[in-house]
Design a protein around this motif. Structure first.
Motif, short mmCIF file in Angstrom:
data_model
loop_
_atom_site.label_atom_id
_atom_site.label_comp_id
_atom_site.label_asym_id
_atom_site.label_seq_id
_atom_site.Cartn_x
_atom_site.Cartn_y
_atom_site.Cartn_z
N GLU A 159 40.41 21.43 11.98
CA GLU A 159 40.82 20.49 12.71
C GLU A 159 42.00 20.55 13.33
OE1 GLU A 159 39.81 17.18 11.93
OE2 GLU A 159 38.29 18.36 10.38
N THR A 214 36.65 13.50 10.48
CA THR A 214 37.75 14.49 9.87
C THR A 214 38.25 14.68 10.17
OG1 THR A 214 36.37 16.44 9.99
CG2 THR A 214 35.68 15.69 7.38
N GLY A 233 40.27 12.93 6.21
CA GLY A 233 38.74 12.10 6.16
C GLY A 233 38.69 10.86 5.39
#
Length: 238
Positions: A159, A214, A233
């Motif tokens: 991420e 996400t 998410g």
């Protein structure tokens, strides 16, 4: 020159309790996983690799000495200690800790209370050398990763890379869509916001649809710096 027996260190004494005889229904001792004794290093009081988990069918009660809580599969479930591999109740395995760096496990894991006492002195060192928070994160040079972020990532490192690509694409002069004003606008925006949410969402639809994605969120702290990232998410049906 004479040799005298060395008194076991505290952590070795705790580990010794994990190397006791196999548990029976009338015994509350903790049995070590198969091969645990042979795999212990002479330099460290733990195996060179994560131990195999004790089979769920091996016991119907918590294996912590003096506990013996019965498992019913609903209110009281079995929990494996990631350090010794034995089975415990929720109360006796409520701790989380970093495991030895040699095991190459980057996140804190569930451990029994007894193992937690064993590994507690090493936690600060293991966090510094092995935790995900200390790992170097690199951006890929290929355009696919840069411009086509996956809507799903299952690690915080992934991420962080997605968020970095977003900022990089907005400020990189080599970007085909780059405009000088974009950099000024992005800078002004980042200086004014209290937090930033990065989210990549994929959608599949035919009559109805499903959305899933996400990302991560960061918040500005009181001193002007940014908080640690928190993974988020989303899931939706239309």
């Amino acid at each position: 020159m004479s040799l005298t027996a060395r008194k076991p260190a505290p952590d070795e004494a705790i580990l010794k309790q994990h190397r006791s005889s196999p548990r029976t229904e009338d015994d509350s001792s903790i049995a070590p996983p198969s091969g645990y004794e042979d795999s212990v290093s002479s330099q460290h009081p733990w195996p060179a690799a994560p131990p195999a988990w004790v089979d769920d069918r091996a016991t119907t009660r918590c294996m912590m000495r003096g506990c013996g809580t019965s498992f019913d599969g609903v209110l009281e479930r079995r929990h494996h200690c990631r350090f010794c591999g034995n089975i415990f109740c929720q109360t006796c395995s409520s701790k989380n800790g970093m495991l030895p760096p040699e095991w190459n496990i980057k996140e804190p894991q569930r451990v029994c209370n007894q193992c937690f006492r064993l590994i507690s002195p090493y936690q600060s060192t293991w966090v510094k050398v092995n935790a995900n928070a200390q790992r170097d994160n690199y951006l890929e040079d290929d355009l696919t990763s840069r411009y086509m972020n996956s809507p799903l990532r299952f690690t915080l490192g992934g991420e962080i890379r997605k968020a970095a690509y977003t900022i990089h694409n907005l400020t990189d002069p080599t970007n085909v869509n780059f405009w000088a004003r974009d950099v000024d606008y992005t800078t002004e925006l980042l200086e004014a916001v209290e937090g930033i949410l990065f989210m990549t969402v994929g959608k599949v639809a035919f009559i109805g649809g499903v959305r899933v994605g996400t990302g991560l969120v960061v918040a500005r702290l009181g001193d002007g710096s940014w908080s640690a990232p928190c993974a988020v998410g989303r899931f939706g049906i239309t």
